[in-house]
Design a protein around this motif. Structure first.
Motif, PDB file in Angstrom:
ATOM      1  N   THR A 162      -6.389   8.697   1.957  1.00 14.25           N
ATOM      2  CA  THR A 162      -7.161   8.846   3.192  1.00 14.25           C
ATOM      3  C   THR A 162      -8.634   8.555   2.952  1.00 14.25           C
ATOM      4  O   THR A 162      -9.287   7.879   3.753  1.00 14.25           O
ATOM      5  N   ILE A 163      -9.169   9.058   1.849  1.00 12.62           N
ATOM      6  CA  ILE A 163     -10.581   8.821   1.532  1.00 12.62           C
ATOM      7  C   ILE A 163     -10.845   7.336   1.304  1.00 12.62           C
ATOM      8  O   ILE A 163     -11.800   6.773   1.847  1.00 12.62           O
ATOM      9  N   GLU A 223     -12.918   2.076   3.197  1.00 14.79           N
ATOM     10  CA  GLU A 223     -12.699   0.656   3.438  1.00 14.79           C
ATOM     11  C   GLU A 223     -12.942   0.306   4.902  1.00 14.79           C
ATOM     12  O   GLU A 223     -13.626  -0.671   5.214  1.00 14.79           O
ATOM     13  N   ASN A 224     -12.407   1.115   5.802  1.00 11.11           N
ATOM     14  CA  ASN A 224     -12.556   0.826   7.231  1.00 11.11           C
ATOM     15  C   ASN A 224     -13.982   1.010   7.722  1.00 11.11           C
ATOM     16  O   ASN A 224     -14.452   0.265   8.573  1.00 11.11           O
ATOM     17  N   SER A 225     -14.679   2.007   7.180  1.00 11.58           N
ATOM     18  CA  SER A 225     -16.032   2.298   7.663  1.00 11.58           C
ATOM     19  C   SER A 225     -17.099   1.434   7.009  1.00 11.58           C
ATOM     20  O   SER A 225     -18.015   0.970   7.682  1.00 11.58           O
ATOM     21  N   MET A 258       0.820  -1.197   0.000  1.00 12.33           N
ATOM     22  CA  MET A 258       0.000   0.000   0.000  1.00 12.33           C
ATOM     23  C   MET A 258       0.860   1.255   0.000  1.00 12.33           C
ATOM     24  O   MET A 258       0.642   2.150  -0.780  1.00 12.33           O
ATOM     25  N   SER A 259       1.855   1.333   0.871  1.00 10.51           N
ATOM     26  CA  SER A 259       2.679   2.536   0.933  1.00 10.51           C
ATOM     27  C   SER A 259       3.528   2.691  -0.312  1.00 10.51           C
ATOM     28  O   SER A 259       3.916   3.795  -0.667  1.00 10.51           O
ATOM     29  N   VAL A 260       3.823   1.585  -1.015  1.00  8.88           N
ATOM     30  CA  VAL A 260       4.570   1.674  -2.273  1.00  8.88           C
ATOM     31  C   VAL A 260       3.722   2.392  -3.318  1.00  8.88           C
ATOM     32  O   VAL A 260       4.229   3.210  -4.088  1.00  8.88           O
ATOM     33  N   ASN A 261       2.414   2.129  -3.352  1.00  8.44           N
ATOM     34  CA  ASN A 261       1.529   2.805  -4.292  1.00  8.44           C
ATOM     35  C   ASN A 261       1.481   4.294  -4.019  1.00  8.44           C
ATOM     36  O   ASN A 261       1.499   5.107  -4.937  1.00  8.44           O
ATOM     37  N   ILE A 262       1.387   4.666  -2.745  1.00  6.81           N
ATOM     38  CA  ILE A 262       1.346   6.078  -2.386  1.00  6.81           C
ATOM     39  C   ILE A 262       2.655   6.751  -2.778  1.00  6.81           C
ATOM     40  O   ILE A 262       2.658   7.844  -3.339  1.00  6.81           O
ATOM     41  N   ALA A 263       3.770   6.102  -2.498  1.00  8.39           N
ATOM     42  CA  ALA A 263       5.070   6.667  -2.856  1.00  8.39           C
ATOM     43  C   ALA A 263       5.191   6.838  -4.366  1.00  8.39           C
ATOM     44  O   ALA A 263       5.682   7.861  -4.845  1.00  8.39           O
ATOM     45  N   GLY A 264       4.725   5.862  -5.115  1.00 14.31           N
ATOM     46  CA  GLY A 264       4.773   5.964  -6.573  1.00 14.31           C
ATOM     47  C   GLY A 264       3.916   7.105  -7.088  1.00 14.31           C
ATOM     48  O   GLY A 264       4.335   7.863  -7.976  1.00 14.31           O
ATOM     49  N   ILE A 292     -14.005  -1.828  -1.333  1.00 10.53           N
ATOM     50  CA  ILE A 292     -12.692  -2.247  -1.832  1.00 10.53           C
ATOM     51  C   ILE A 292     -11.927  -1.012  -2.302  1.00 10.53           C
ATOM     52  O   ILE A 292     -12.487  -0.125  -2.944  1.00 10.53           O
ATOM     53  N   LEU A 293     -10.636  -0.976  -1.972  1.00 15.53           N
ATOM     54  CA  LEU A 293      -9.804   0.191  -2.291  1.00 15.53           C
ATOM     55  C   LEU A 293      -9.817   0.532  -3.771  1.00 15.53           C
ATOM     56  O   LEU A 293      -9.913   1.701  -4.150  1.00 15.53           O
ATOM     57  N   PHE A 294      -9.724  -0.473  -4.626  1.00 20.66           N
ATOM     58  CA  PHE A 294      -9.684  -0.228  -6.066  1.00 20.66           C
ATOM     59  C   PHE A 294     -10.971   0.425  -6.555  1.00 20.66           C
ATOM     60  O   PHE A 294     -10.948   1.330  -7.394  1.00 20.66           O
ATOM     61  N   ILE A 295     -12.094  -0.030  -6.032  1.00 18.21           N
ATOM     62  CA  ILE A 295     -13.385   0.514  -6.465  1.00 18.21           C
ATOM     63  C   ILE A 295     -13.533   1.963  -6.026  1.00 18.21           C
ATOM     64  O   ILE A 295     -13.887   2.843  -6.818  1.00 18.21           O
ATOM     65  N   SER A 296     -13.249   2.249  -4.754  1.00 16.25           N
ATOM     66  CA  SER A 296     -13.389   3.625  -4.284  1.00 16.25           C
ATOM     67  C   SER A 296     -12.373   4.542  -4.949  1.00 16.25           C
ATOM     68  O   SER A 296     -12.677   5.694  -5.264  1.00 16.25           O
ATOM     69  N   GLY A 297     -11.175   4.043  -5.207  1.00 12.66           N
ATOM     70  CA  GLY A 297     -10.173   4.837  -5.910  1.00 12.66           C
ATOM     71  C   GLY A 297     -10.584   5.157  -7.328  1.00 12.66           C
ATOM     72  O   GLY A 297     -10.404   6.275  -7.816  1.00 12.66           O
TER      73      GLY A 297
END
Length: 109
Positions: free
Chosen positions: A26-27, A32-34, A1-7, A38-43
């Motif tokens: 963050t969004i 995902e937590n609330s 996950m942090s690799v994606n953010i760094a990229g 899925i991260l990909f869908i919301s992204g």
């Protein structure tokens, strides 16, 4: 996950620096937590909505911003009314709250 953010930060450094990748992360993590989205869908949805605004030109950005400001103003007014009503309904506790604030702030307790 942090690799994606760094990229994403490396790719967007020249234009937006870290605002877009960090806020979008963050969004998506909050969704995902609330709600278990899925991260990909919301992204993907976030990218599509942002693209509609940004690529619509300055007129669309102004239109969306004016509507957003209207909702934010109503939200702030509702929040202020809620705070005032809460204070009025708990008026007997004001002295206790103020004494607790001063005791905690100045180290009496």
């Amino acid at each position: 996950m942090s690799v994606n953010i760094a990229g994403m930060m490396i790719l967007s450094y020249g234009t937006t620096f870290n605002a877009v990748p960090v806020q979008s992360n963050t969004i998506t993590v909050a969704l995902e937590n609330s709600f278990g989205v899925i991260l990909f869908i919301s992204g993907t949805i976030l990218v599509l909505l942002t693209s509609l605004v940004v690529f619509g030109g300055i007129k669309r950005i102004a239109d969306i911003s004016s509507v957003n400001a209207l909702f934010m103003a109503f939200g702030y007014i509702l929040l202020a009314v809620f705070v005032v009503i809460t204070v009025i309904t708990n008026i007997t506790e004001i002295s206790h709250v103020l004494s607790l604030i001063f005791k905690s702030a100045f180290g009496i307790e």
